[in-house]
Design a protein around this motif. Sequence first.
Motif, mmCIF file in Angstrom:
data_model
loop_
_atom_site.group_PDB
_atom_site.id
_atom_site.type_symbol
_atom_site.label_atom_id
_atom_site.label_comp_id
_atom_site.label_asym_id
_atom_site.label_seq_id
_atom_site.Cartn_x
_atom_site.Cartn_y
_atom_site.Cartn_z
ATOM 1 N N GLN A 87 13.552 -28.559 4.635
ATOM 2 C CA GLN A 87 12.537 -29.452 5.201
ATOM 3 C C GLN A 87 12.960 -29.945 6.583
ATOM 4 O OE1 GLN A 87 12.497 -32.268 1.958
ATOM 5 N NE2 GLN A 87 10.491 -31.544 1.240
ATOM 6 N N LEU B 221 10.884 -29.300 10.013
ATOM 7 C CA LEU B 221 10.360 -30.500 10.667
ATOM 8 C C LEU B 221 11.269 -31.028 11.775
ATOM 9 C CD1 LEU B 221 9.162 -32.295 7.416
ATOM 10 C CD2 LEU B 221 7.762 -31.005 9.041
ATOM 11 N N TRP C 49 10.837 -39.528 12.841
ATOM 12 C CA TRP C 49 10.629 -39.567 11.397
ATOM 13 C C TRP C 49 10.845 -40.960 10.809
ATOM 14 C CZ3 TRP C 49 8.416 -35.941 8.443
ATOM 15 C CH2 TRP C 49 8.452 -36.118 7.059
ATOM 16 N N LYS D 298 4.226 -38.800 6.753
ATOM 17 C CA LYS D 298 5.357 -38.046 6.223
ATOM 18 C C LYS D 298 4.913 -37.117 5.100
ATOM 19 C CE LYS D 298 8.807 -41.524 7.408
ATOM 20 N NZ LYS D 298 9.801 -42.484 6.906
ATOM 21 N N TRP E 98 3.200 -34.097 6.656
ATOM 22 C CA TRP E 98 4.161 -33.172 7.270
ATOM 23 C C TRP E 98 4.986 -32.456 6.207
ATOM 24 C CZ3 TRP E 98 3.359 -31.192 11.674
ATOM 25 C CH2 TRP E 98 2.787 -31.911 12.709
ATOM 26 N N ALA F 46 5.553 -28.478 5.589
ATOM 27 C CA ALA F 46 6.883 -27.882 5.389
ATOM 28 C C ALA F 46 6.943 -27.087 4.089
ATOM 29 C CB ALA F 46 7.954 -28.978 5.390
ATOM 30 N N MET G 41 4.282 -28.412 16.946
ATOM 31 C CA MET G 41 5.077 -29.571 16.558
ATOM 32 C C MET G 41 5.996 -29.984 17.713
ATOM 33 S SD MET G 41 7.188 -30.030 12.960
ATOM 34 C CE MET G 41 6.399 -28.607 12.285
#
Length: 169
Positions: free
Chosen positions: A41, A45, A52, A61, A64, A68, A86
């Motif tokens: 992850q 990301l 984050w 979150k 996202w 992922a 991203m």
Amino acid sequence: MRRALARALLLLALAATAAMTPAGAAPKDAGPQWASLTVDQQQVLAPLAADWDKQLSHEQKVKWLGIAKRYPSMKPEEQKRVQARMQKWAKLTPEQRWQARERYRSLGKIAPDRREELQHYWAEYQALPPSEKRAFDVPPSYVRPAERRKRVPSKKPGTTQVAPAVTPL
């Protein structure tokens, strides 16, 4: 099929990023912390690592993390596209992110006939080779029309000089 999937991914990514808060911070306990994510992850990301724990809400979150989770099943070109988008988003300033969200929201308010016209232009742009797409890039020194400087013809033919804009007193 690929375009439909790419369009769906773009809309998903835009929807996920549209909910991001400008320059404010989400509570520190909002959702999983970066350190608690799996290595996979974190790798997917990575462009969001700096934001984050500071700026993303629990809902952002979760969105996202969903991307992922689907990432390994994406085709390589789709993975590259997701990563590139991203990275571009992560490089934007809070003000630029706010402007992007506002532009996205304003698209929903456009009349249907105008929306079709814009979709046509977008399809034409997407069909261009990358070298021709670069001609439409906005240079970093972009100045808003209201702030543009008046261009004055130079003494040499075919060239121009930039003169300061006249400001009203």
